[in-house]
Design a protein around this motif. Sequence first.
Motif, mmCIF file in Angstrom:
data_model
loop_
_atom_site.group_PDB
_atom_site.id
_atom_site.type_symbol
_atom_site.label_atom_id
_atom_site.label_comp_id
_atom_site.label_asym_id
_atom_site.label_seq_id
_atom_site.Cartn_x
_atom_site.Cartn_y
_atom_site.Cartn_z
ATOM 1 N N MET A 1 0.834 -1.214 0.000
ATOM 2 C CA MET A 1 0.000 0.000 0.000
ATOM 3 C C MET A 1 0.860 1.252 0.000
ATOM 4 O O MET A 1 0.643 2.177 -0.801
ATOM 5 C CB MET A 1 -0.897 0.006 1.245
ATOM 6 C CG MET A 1 -2.303 -0.489 1.000
ATOM 7 S SD MET A 1 -3.157 -0.713 2.556
ATOM 8 C CE MET A 1 -2.915 0.879 3.326
ATOM 9 N N ILE A 2 1.860 1.274 0.926
ATOM 10 C CA ILE A 2 2.721 2.464 1.020
ATOM 11 C C ILE A 2 3.442 2.690 -0.301
ATOM 12 O O ILE A 2 3.581 3.829 -0.773
ATOM 13 C CB ILE A 2 3.724 2.292 2.186
ATOM 14 C CG1 ILE A 2 2.989 2.237 3.508
ATOM 15 C CG2 ILE A 2 4.714 3.432 2.207
ATOM 16 C CD1 ILE A 2 3.885 1.964 4.684
ATOM 17 N N HIS A 3 3.883 1.572 -0.920
ATOM 18 C CA HIS A 3 4.571 1.663 -2.206
ATOM 19 C C HIS A 3 3.678 2.347 -3.240
ATOM 20 O O HIS A 3 4.097 3.265 -3.949
ATOM 21 C CB HIS A 3 4.946 0.254 -2.658
ATOM 22 C CG HIS A 3 5.768 0.208 -3.893
ATOM 23 N ND1 HIS A 3 7.141 0.238 -3.881
ATOM 24 C CD2 HIS A 3 5.417 0.135 -5.205
ATOM 25 C CE1 HIS A 3 7.592 0.191 -5.107
ATOM 26 N NE2 HIS A 3 6.570 0.132 -5.936
ATOM 27 N N THR A 4 2.405 1.889 -3.296
ATOM 28 C CA THR A 4 1.487 2.467 -4.284
ATOM 29 C C THR A 4 1.253 3.953 -4.023
ATOM 30 O O THR A 4 1.296 4.774 -4.952
ATOM 31 C CB THR A 4 0.137 1.729 -4.226
ATOM 32 O OG1 THR A 4 0.397 0.341 -4.111
ATOM 33 C CG2 THR A 4 -0.673 1.980 -5.464
ATOM 34 N N VAL A 5 1.058 4.302 -2.717
ATOM 35 C CA VAL A 5 0.773 5.707 -2.392
ATOM 36 C C VAL A 5 1.954 6.588 -2.766
ATOM 37 O O VAL A 5 1.796 7.638 -3.404
ATOM 38 C CB VAL A 5 0.451 5.836 -0.883
ATOM 39 C CG1 VAL A 5 0.409 7.289 -0.478
ATOM 40 C CG2 VAL A 5 -0.876 5.175 -0.571
ATOM 41 N N LEU A 6 3.171 6.135 -2.368
ATOM 42 C CA LEU A 6 4.351 6.957 -2.665
ATOM 43 C C LEU A 6 4.561 7.089 -4.170
ATOM 44 O O LEU A 6 5.002 8.137 -4.653
ATOM 45 C CB LEU A 6 5.593 6.352 -2.007
ATOM 46 C CG LEU A 6 5.713 6.580 -0.499
ATOM 47 C CD1 LEU A 6 6.922 5.879 0.044
ATOM 48 C CD2 LEU A 6 5.802 8.064 -0.200
ATOM 49 N N LYS A 7 4.207 6.026 -4.900
ATOM 50 C CA LYS A 7 4.370 6.082 -6.353
ATOM 51 C C LYS A 7 3.414 7.108 -6.949
ATOM 52 O O LYS A 7 3.778 7.868 -7.846
ATOM 53 C CB LYS A 7 4.099 4.698 -6.939
ATOM 54 C CG LYS A 7 4.972 4.373 -8.143
ATOM 55 C CD LYS A 7 4.752 2.929 -8.544
ATOM 56 C CE LYS A 7 5.781 2.494 -9.561
ATOM 57 N NZ LYS A 7 5.598 1.066 -9.864
ATOM 58 N N GLN A 8 2.180 7.119 -6.402
ATOM 59 C CA GLN A 8 1.189 8.090 -6.887
ATOM 60 C C GLN A 8 1.653 9.513 -6.614
ATOM 61 O O GLN A 8 1.396 10.419 -7.409
ATOM 62 C CB GLN A 8 -0.153 7.855 -6.182
ATOM 63 C CG GLN A 8 -0.830 6.561 -6.560
ATOM 64 C CD GLN A 8 -1.502 6.626 -7.914
ATOM 65 O OE1 GLN A 8 -1.985 7.672 -8.303
ATOM 66 N NE2 GLN A 8 -1.496 5.510 -8.631
ATOM 67 N N MET A 9 2.353 9.706 -5.450
ATOM 68 C CA MET A 9 2.849 11.037 -5.119
ATOM 69 C C MET A 9 4.065 11.405 -5.943
ATOM 70 O O MET A 9 4.555 12.536 -5.855
ATOM 71 C CB MET A 9 3.203 11.112 -3.629
ATOM 72 C CG MET A 9 1.992 11.135 -2.718
ATOM 73 S SD MET A 9 2.442 10.831 -1.019
ATOM 74 C CE MET A 9 3.371 12.321 -0.679
ATOM 75 N N GLY A 10 4.580 10.459 -6.711
ATOM 76 C CA GLY A 10 5.698 10.783 -7.587
ATOM 77 C C GLY A 10 7.052 10.583 -6.942
ATOM 78 O O GLY A 10 8.057 11.029 -7.483
ATOM 79 N N LYS A 11 7.107 9.920 -5.756
ATOM 80 C CA LYS A 11 8.405 9.686 -5.104
ATOM 81 C C LYS A 11 8.814 8.235 -5.316
ATOM 82 O O LYS A 11 8.688 7.391 -4.422
ATOM 83 C CB LYS A 11 8.300 10.025 -3.618
ATOM 84 C CG LYS A 11 7.972 11.468 -3.389
ATOM 85 C CD LYS A 11 7.934 11.810 -1.920
ATOM 86 C CE LYS A 11 7.708 13.310 -1.755
ATOM 87 N NZ LYS A 11 7.508 13.686 -0.357
#
Lengths: 67, 129
Positions: free
Chosen positions: A20-30
Amino acid sequence: MSVDINAIFQIAGIGIIVAMIHTVLKQMGKEDMAHWVTLIGFVVVLFMVIRLLDELLTEIKAIFLFQ
Amino acid sequence: MEIIQIVGIGFIVTILTLIIKEQTPLFAFIITIFAGIAIFLFLIGKLSSIIQVVEQLANASNVNMVFLQTVLKIIGIAYIAEFGAQIVRDAGQESVASKIELAGKVLILFMALPIITVIIETVIGLLPT
């Protein structure tokens, strides 16, 4: 039961949360942060498995008479 | 009825693996390893009492303890090699797994050399000269 079966659920939970954290951070562009999170989660879980593996190999050595 | 517990662990691990494999395949792999180790640790108490009985039988029938120790070591090597090879094969590295199995076979043969030598000497002793 000598082994803690809760650890299996723990690992599964860590896996889902890290994904989940991976997906969220990816969405934020990091992207690089996301990869670090996955790596650190994996290392934490790997430590749990290695401790158990050490226990297993010690038991096998004791039982099958390896000196 | 410990077998029900073990089958339950197996089902739970399979389902968790299927769920997690979608997102992070690494964690699914780790769960599989963990379950394998947990099930074997679960069985290891029973295994040790079985081996104690075998040792008592060997003592009672005056079998040379070296033979029994060699056989036990061979079983141990076979189990460890099989365990490692299965894990590596699960990860998709077929060639590394077969190398591990080869190493296990060679080490077992090396362990069995004294026994084979004794057998051959016995047969040679039986031959009329």
